[in-house]
Design a protein around this motif. Structure first.
Motif, short mmCIF file in Angstrom:
data_model
loop_
_atom_site.label_atom_id
_atom_site.label_comp_id
_atom_site.label_asym_id
_atom_site.label_seq_id
_atom_site.Cartn_x
_atom_site.Cartn_y
_atom_site.Cartn_z
N ASP A 1 -9.73 0.79 9.30
CA ASP A 1 -9.48 2.20 9.02
C ASP A 1 -9.39 2.97 10.34
O ASP A 1 -10.06 3.98 10.55
N ASP B 1 0.84 -1.20 0.00
CA ASP B 1 0.00 0.00 0.00
C ASP B 1 0.87 1.25 0.00
O ASP B 1 1.73 1.42 0.87
N PRO C 1 -5.51 -0.99 8.70
CA PRO C 1 -6.19 -0.63 7.44
C PRO C 1 -7.60 -1.18 7.31
O PRO C 1 -8.49 -0.49 6.82
N THR D 1 -5.26 8.90 -3.35
CA THR D 1 -4.34 8.10 -2.55
C THR D 1 -3.59 8.99 -1.59
O THR D 1 -2.85 9.89 -2.02
N TYR E 1 0.30 4.32 0.80
CA TYR E 1 0.20 5.14 2.00
C TYR E 1 1.09 4.59 3.11
O TYR E 1 1.90 5.31 3.71
#
Length: 500
Positions: A250, A127, A247, A329, A129
């Motif tokens: 969240d 990912d 994730p 993103t 991020y």
């Protein structure tokens, strides 16, 4: 993260660790202490005024290859010799021994070496991020010991190090109901597991819990605390080390960590927790009123145990999904400066347009929150996320950390403005601008920055654009003199905004 045992850190890893650790220390020395000598050669020279020593370096945003002048010639110095040089200069300058800072500088270098060794055996997160959050091998570019980890052996902290691409389950504790202290919205914590009757769930960072073993023994013995196992999921540590992200849920959680990282022991202090809701509420209102896609990641609430109020505190922070523009993103601004695989800063096909878009997303929310709502964001590189579209163009800024934000109701406008200028311009924009110019030679980022700032009718803007100097924080001198971790002192530094 794969569990690995540290190996002797010599050879190539040792030389790379020296270079990584020397750059921020040199940045501090050149900014706060050294006097530039005339000349503009390939290696600018400086005098250290207290000792009279002469130093030269390979210039750039990450200065390198330091040399000192002795016996009529220039001689290369490694990180160990550089620490000794800095210590000698500051002892003469201040008359103080520097406390633990020389050891922290060495610890920071050794931590980088351990991180390099660990990174060679791990895979960065897929990912982007998370990859940006875990990219900060250099860390704070103007701190003498940005990667110090409390002097402990690498085996004690590597399993929790974002720079080593760590991920780990959280420990679940049960706190007896009459011992719970909380404020705000902490419902997300109750969804992490199941507490027995009469108890509430309290997640704990395993590193912090290990540091508290002796202190918490009585609470475990008398039933105020229970161990309930670990979470069924793994959390990813972000750049802040003590803040983690899960994730799938969240969910961001920020913990106390009784380890000095940069200028402060990273505990959630009682006085900050007690004013958190007031500061966060003001920030939420400010961002709700913005006519912009920018977002504030709210610190919704905290929970802790009354008998270990600071030590076991955990903050619940907004996740990303409810704030992000569709298809965008998020990326950590500090990661863009540090560099990571897939960074849109390095890959920008039109760096001028990319930079203008970046400024358009980051600058207006911070200025409007200050001027219209009295909220002074700590808008530095580690507290700012910049979301990009599919082409890598910045389309949104997200800000975080109510603990670091200030309200003009509590500080003077002049003091708030100085702090905002340091965080937003000196710490943030100058670093992104320098990284962008390094990747795209020939780019001059400052005309666009001046234009963006000049659009805003704050009374302080004309002086900002014409002043010969900006306030730069003196992290080296602050740490050497043993200042409080939250203390701030500034020196005048060059103002790139004051061009034609």
């Amino acid at each position: 993260m794969d569990r690995v045992d540290p190996t002797p850190l010599t050879g190539t890893v040792g030389r790379r660790a020296d270079a990584y650790a020397a750059a921020p220390l040199l940045n501090c020395l050149l900014r706060e202490v050294a006097q530039a000598l005339p000349g503009d050669g390939e290696r600018p020279a400086y005098r250290l005024p207290a000792s009279g020593r002469l130093l030269r370096v390979r210039p750039g945003r990450r200065p390198a290859d330091p040399e000192v002048h002795t016996a009529g010639a220039w001689h290369r110095v490694g990180h160990t010799e550089l620490v000794e040089l800095v210590a000698e200069e500051l002892r003469r300058r201040t008359g103080q021994p520097g406390g633990d800072l020389p050891a922290e500088m060495v610890d920071s270098r050794d931590a980088v070496a351990a991180l390099l060794d660990a990174r060679a055996r791990t895979t960065p997160p897929a990912d982007p991020y998370l990859r940006s959050e875990q990219s900060l091998l250099t860390g704070h570019p103007h701190h003498p010991a940005p990667k110090a980890r409390g002097g402990g052996p690498p085996a004690a902290w590597l399993p929790y190090a974002p720079e080593a691409h760590a991920r780990f389950p959280l420990v679940l504790l049960g706190v007896r109901g009459d011992q719970v202290a909380e404020e705000g919205d902490t419902a997300a914590l109750d969804a992490l597991g199941t507490a027995p009757p009469g108890y509430r769930l309290l997640p704990a960072h395993p590193w912090q819990l290990g540091l508290l073993t002796r202190d918490l023994a009585p609470a475990f013995a008398d039933g105020r605390l229970l161990r309930l196992g670990t979470t069924a999921f793994e959390a990813w540590p972000t750049a802040a080390v003590r803040t983690v992200y899960e994730p799938r849920r969240d969910l961001f959680l920020k913990f106390s960590l009784d380890v000095r990282i940069t200028n402060d022991v990273r505990r959630l202090w009682r006085h900050d927790l007690l004013r958190l809701r007031r500061t966060d509420t003001a920030a939420v209102r400010a961002f709700d009123a913005l006519d912009a896609p920018a977002a504030w990641l709210s610190d919704r609430g905290y929970r802790t145990a009354a008998f270990a109020f600071e030590e076991l505190a955990v903050l619940v922070r907004d996740g990303l999904r409810g704030h992000l523009l569709p298809g965008a993103t998020p990326l950590l601004a500090a990661g863009l400066v540090e560099g990571f695989e897939g960074s849109p800063l390095a890959a920008a096909a039109d760096p001028d347009a990319w930079w203008e878009a970046y400024l358009r997303q980051v600058v207006p929310p911070a200025l409007t929150a200050f001027d219209a709502h009295g909220v002074v964001l700590e808008a530095h590189l580690q507290n700012t996320l910049v979301a990009v579209d599919a082409a890598g163009t910045p389309v949104q800024a997200l800000f975080r950390d109510a603990e670091g934000a200030k309200l003009l109701a509590d500080v003077s406008r002049a003091a708030g403005w100085e702090r905002l200028v340091y965080c937003l311009v000196v710490n943030h924009l100058t670093e992104v601008a320098a990284a962008l110019a390094e990747h795209h030679p020939g780019l001059d980022p400052w005309p666009a920055a001046r234009r963006e700032l000049a659009r805003h009718r704050l009374p302080e803007i004309p002086a900002l654009l014409s002043a010969p100097a900006l306030p730069v924080k003196t992290n080296l001198l602050l740490r050497w003199t043993g200042a409080d971790g939250a203390a701030t002192r500034y020196l005048p530094g060059p103002n790139p905004l004051s061009g034609p």
